[in-house]
Design a protein around this motif. Sequence first.
Motif, mmCIF file in Angstrom:
data_model
loop_
_atom_site.group_PDB
_atom_site.id
_atom_site.type_symbol
_atom_site.label_atom_id
_atom_site.label_comp_id
_atom_site.label_asym_id
_atom_site.label_seq_id
_atom_site.Cartn_x
_atom_site.Cartn_y
_atom_site.Cartn_z
ATOM 1 N N TRP A 188 -4.921 -3.105 -5.137
ATOM 2 C CA TRP A 188 -4.034 -3.858 -4.241
ATOM 3 C C TRP A 188 -4.044 -5.332 -4.604
ATOM 4 O O TRP A 188 -3.006 -5.999 -4.562
ATOM 5 C CB TRP A 188 -4.485 -3.660 -2.796
ATOM 6 C CG TRP A 188 -3.632 -4.404 -1.803
ATOM 7 C CD1 TRP A 188 -2.463 -3.983 -1.251
ATOM 8 C CD2 TRP A 188 -3.883 -5.704 -1.256
ATOM 9 N NE1 TRP A 188 -1.964 -4.937 -0.388
ATOM 10 C CE2 TRP A 188 -2.815 -5.997 -0.367
ATOM 11 C CE3 TRP A 188 -4.901 -6.639 -1.415
ATOM 12 C CZ2 TRP A 188 -2.751 -7.198 0.344
ATOM 13 C CZ3 TRP A 188 -4.842 -7.840 -0.704
ATOM 14 C CH2 TRP A 188 -3.771 -8.102 0.165
ATOM 15 N N ARG A 243 0.828 -1.210 0.000
ATOM 16 C CA ARG A 243 0.000 0.000 0.000
ATOM 17 C C ARG A 243 0.863 1.261 0.000
ATOM 18 O O ARG A 243 0.533 2.245 -0.664
ATOM 19 C CB ARG A 243 -0.951 -0.006 1.192
ATOM 20 C CG ARG A 243 -1.988 -1.107 1.097
ATOM 21 C CD ARG A 243 -3.158 -0.888 2.035
ATOM 22 N NE ARG A 243 -4.073 -2.026 2.018
ATOM 23 C CZ ARG A 243 -5.002 -2.224 1.090
ATOM 24 N NH1 ARG A 243 -5.137 -1.355 0.104
ATOM 25 N NH2 ARG A 243 -5.785 -3.281 1.150
ATOM 26 N N LYS A 245 1.001 4.054 -3.211
ATOM 27 C CA LYS A 245 0.753 5.494 -3.104
ATOM 28 C C LYS A 245 1.699 6.279 -3.994
ATOM 29 O O LYS A 245 1.301 7.237 -4.663
ATOM 30 C CB LYS A 245 0.899 5.941 -1.653
ATOM 31 C CG LYS A 245 -0.205 5.449 -0.739
ATOM 32 C CD LYS A 245 0.049 5.875 0.706
ATOM 33 C CE LYS A 245 -1.016 5.312 1.641
ATOM 34 N NZ LYS A 245 -0.741 5.671 3.064
#
Length: 372
Positions: free
Chosen positions: A271, A255, A259
């Motif tokens: 994801w 994660r 970003k």
Amino acid sequence: MTSLLTAPSAAPPVEAAPLGGRPKTRLYTLDGLRLLAALMVVCFHFIGFDNWDASPWGASTRKLFPDAHYAAAYGWLGVQLFFLISGFVICMSCWGRSLQQFAVSRLLRLYPAYWFAVLLTSGVLLLTGRLDAVPDTLSKILSNLTMLQEPIGAGDIDPVYWTLWAELRFYLLFALVAALGLTYRRVLYFCGLWLLMTVLAPHAGIPLLEIFAMPDAAPFFVGGILMFLMHRFRPTLALWILLGASWILAQGQLRNMMKSAETSVHHRLSWTICLAVISVFYVVVLAVAIKRTPLFNYRWLTTAGALTYPLYLLHEELGWEIIRSLHSHVSPWLLVTGITALMLLAAWLVHRFVERPAVRAMKRRIAPQPAG
């Protein structure tokens, strides 16, 4: 009962290296996978990257490549495949070597093509006005030639160089083990301690520990090392446990990595897809490691391996300069195909006429000579 840390006595499923030598069976498949990783990154930069404010295409890549863009937006994950293979290959190439031999081999492998790429890219960017001919720019170029521009704070001439600082930190850490002499148990301890460090370092408040922990990259380096141990000695429970831990820690970092990628592609990433991709990387490299006869283990793939590093170093800034110059005159798909082919040719030329001669010349001067 045999300890989890004891090296298995049985012969490995794939021929291992004799003491002081390299494996008798070269894993050409890894060369092909390295080129695949580089091409994923190329696709990410040329098709997935969507810099609205200063796009080299003069338009959004989502409009120019409406279908391919969303697949290419995951091409940044090719870097994680690089790191996984790097862990495997560095452990393999270092086994049975002295620390001096290891250091020399890394110097010869990294710097000749890199120096050429820095100078060529800097020259092109100066000519096109992307770099200003001022003393600060000269300092930045000189700093980049050291490959230490990130800790120096000089900034990268080409953004792709960021991964080289991660590789250098891995080499420095692994050199500590190499200095003691590589054994199954020492390398296993190293892998376990590094994984533990990735968990603890962000909370320790110790800057040096944070620099070398590399939570986003370390699980992949460690995963590759563990797979090499499986290749050399055969899988054991301890190796499976640590490999599972490396995969769990890798997915835990997704994660954060997503970003950064999302700021480059300007839309949300899945994801689930990212996890599926890195899981496939683990499975494929593992299959190469433990299979007696690896699939697609063709000798000609050494050429793919030779092209990978120069292609990675050259493609981004130089490719974008070509796109800026030609996107108004050539269709997007034809331009991307032509630039990729041109970069592959340039990579071969750099390998043939820069890397190989430079390595031969440097080896005569710095490589350790055998005793007697």
